[in-house]
Design a protein around this motif. Structure first.
Motif, short mmCIF file in Angstrom:
data_model
loop_
_atom_site.label_atom_id
_atom_site.label_comp_id
_atom_site.label_asym_id
_atom_site.label_seq_id
_atom_site.Cartn_x
_atom_site.Cartn_y
_atom_site.Cartn_z
N UNK A 151 11.04 7.50 -8.72
CA UNK A 151 9.62 7.99 -8.04
C UNK A 151 8.73 8.32 -9.07
N UNK A 152 8.94 8.19 -10.26
CA UNK A 152 8.06 8.84 -11.63
C UNK A 152 6.80 7.98 -11.53
N UNK A 153 6.92 6.56 -11.51
CA UNK A 153 5.51 5.89 -11.36
C UNK A 153 4.58 6.20 -9.97
N UNK A 154 5.34 6.65 -8.96
CA UNK A 154 4.55 6.76 -7.80
C UNK A 154 3.74 7.97 -8.03
N UNK A 155 4.23 8.88 -8.62
CA UNK A 155 3.61 10.20 -8.78
C UNK A 155 2.45 10.02 -9.86
N UNK A 156 2.88 9.26 -10.88
CA UNK A 156 1.88 8.83 -11.99
C UNK A 156 0.42 8.12 -11.07
N UNK A 157 0.95 7.32 -10.26
CA UNK A 157 -0.26 6.64 -9.13
C UNK A 157 -0.81 7.77 -8.72
N UNK A 158 -0.20 8.64 -8.10
CA UNK A 158 -0.90 9.62 -7.19
C UNK A 158 -1.90 10.60 -8.28
N UNK A 159 -1.24 10.81 -9.38
CA UNK A 159 -2.44 11.49 -10.29
C UNK A 159 -3.51 10.70 -10.53
N UNK A 212 -1.10 16.71 -9.28
CA UNK A 212 0.62 17.31 -8.86
C UNK A 212 1.22 16.75 -10.45
N UNK A 213 2.16 17.73 -10.41
CA UNK A 213 3.31 17.33 -11.62
C UNK A 213 4.44 16.94 -10.74
N UNK A 214 5.24 15.80 -11.50
CA UNK A 214 6.51 15.46 -11.01
C UNK A 214 7.36 16.53 -11.65
N UNK A 216 1.02 -1.30 -0.12
CA UNK A 216 -0.04 0.01 0.02
C UNK A 216 0.66 1.36 -0.04
N UNK A 217 2.30 1.12 -0.20
CA UNK A 217 3.26 2.34 0.14
C UNK A 217 2.81 3.29 -1.02
N UNK A 218 2.33 3.16 -2.22
CA UNK A 218 1.96 4.21 -3.09
C UNK A 218 0.69 4.93 -2.72
N UNK A 219 -0.30 4.48 -1.97
CA UNK A 219 -1.37 5.04 -1.54
C UNK A 219 -0.93 6.01 -0.45
N UNK A 220 -0.20 5.75 0.37
CA UNK A 220 0.20 6.58 1.74
C UNK A 220 1.20 7.66 1.00
N UNK A 221 1.99 7.57 -0.05
CA UNK A 221 2.59 8.48 -0.70
C UNK A 221 1.42 9.46 -1.55
N UNK A 222 0.63 8.90 -2.16
CA UNK A 222 -0.31 9.66 -2.67
C UNK A 222 -1.01 10.63 -1.65
#
Ligand code: ADP
Ligand code: TRP
Length: 327
Positions: free
Chosen positions: A146-154, A171-173, A123-129
């Motif tokens: 970290x690019x993919x994590x920012x895409x997941x956040x978007x 947000x934008x990376x 669930x790490x990427x959800x916490x990051x979002x």
């Protein structure tokens, strides 16, 4: 613009963190409203010793301050000082498709590297979002990994906004091409978890051994060499002027130059770049109470923003809190 980024206090920071992320964090603080934090909840996926986690967290704060973070302007804080982040994580989990997380490469990489595949890691990427969205951040400066994590956040922010209305900023990376992937001494991406890092505050014989030990190919002194695939060159060029970079590039291609020469210059550049920060860091180590104060104040400022955003989130999903918070 509101800028936000986080770093896990999961080990000592290295020059890949500096050139790939922290240098941009510091540069962006002048013209923006910046929030930088120690991703302590994220670090809990790997750091299991409480005393170590606390010490590493304070250490990363000292690193930021030694590198020139201005605590008057910029909000520096510990992730756990804004516990609403975990509340938002749950709410976001409920709009996050499983497939999105199943495609995340960092989870697969970490499990392949031997970490226990627990739910926190997944669930790490959800916490990051949640980290990013709870401050309505516009820009997230990070390295390529970290690019993919920012895409997941978007994706998560868009899903939430579609379902509940426009609460979140998408947000934008912010990734600089020249420093997106800093190589480590073995030529792979520099990373705490690969043990191939050059520490930002390493010095003396230890630093020299590290630099002289950088892996190169077996080309002889006389052979022409390709700079663009050579780790010492790729590291050196992070710190040289364009003219000096060109000069080294020509010397590589011409032949007649040994790797020892480039490594010596690299060592000098590392000394020049990082020795002023080391001095400042030693001063901060003598005054941990000051660093604690900066972090409490940062936590207070960050939480204020998060608190207001969480109010809108709770209203949007139909979970308003029915009493005033205790004083
Ligand atoms: P590590 O991989 O050493 O555990 P982190 O994941 O804590 O590093 O990274 C903190 C920040 O530094 C992130 O923004 C990440 O993208 C950046 N970063 C880490 N390693 C590198 C690297 N080798 N090159 C460029 N940026 C990096
Ligand atoms: N996952 C990031 C890393 O390993 C750290 C991080 C946590 C982060 N939350 C963040 C980075 C929010 C940017 C924004 O480096």
């Amino acid at each position: 613009m509101r800028v936000l980024s986080g770093i896990q206090p999961s080990g000592r920071l290295h020059i890949g963190n500096y050139f790939g992320a922290m240098r941009q964090h510091l540069a962006l603080q002048a013209e923006n409203e910046a929030y930088y934090f120690m991703a302590t909840y994220h670090a809990l996926t790997t750091v299991k010793d409480p005393a170590e986690l606390r010490a590493l967290t304070l250490g990363v704060a000292m690193d930021y301050l030694a590198l020139g973070l201005d605590p008057e302007r910029t909000v520096l804080f510990r992730q756990q000082d804004v516990p609403e982040t975990t509340e938002l994580t749950w709410i976001l989990s409920c709009v996050t498709p499983m497939g999105l997380l199943e495609r995340a490469t960092s989870y697969k990489d970490k499990v392949a590297a031997g970490l226990i595949p627990n739910h926190g890691l997944f669930a790490y990427p959800v916490l990051q979002a949640a980290d990013i969205l709870i401050y309505l951040s516009d820009i997230v400066p990070v390295g390529q990994d970290q690019k993919q994590h920012i895409e997941i956040t978007r994706d998560i922010a868009q899903k939430f906004n579609n379902e509940y209305g426009e609460v979140f900023v998408i947000p934008d990376a912010y990734i600089l091409e020249e420093t997106a992937v800093v190589p480590g001494v073995d030529g792979r991406k520099m990373s705490k978890s690969y043990g191939n890092e050059i520490g930002m505050f390493e010095e003396g014989r230890a630093l020299e051994k590290r630099v002289m030990g950088i892996v190169t190919d077996s080309a002889g002194v006389e052979d022409p060499k390709d700079p663009e695939t050579s780790t010492p060159f790729l590291l050196l060029k992070l710190m040289t002027s364009p003219e000096e970079t060109d000069e080294w590039s020509q010397r590589y291609r011409a032949g007649g130059m040994g790797y020892g020469e480039v490594k010596k210059r690299l060592l000098e550049l590392l000394e020049e770049t990082f020795s002023p920060f080391r001095e400042k860091r030693r001063e901060l180590e003598r005054d941990p109470a000051y660093v604690e104060d900066v972090l409490s104040e940062g936590g207070r400022r960050a939480r204020k923003v998060a608190h207001a955003v969480m109010h809108s989130v709770r209203e949007a999903v139909g979970l308003p809190i029915s009493y005033s918070p205790p004083a």
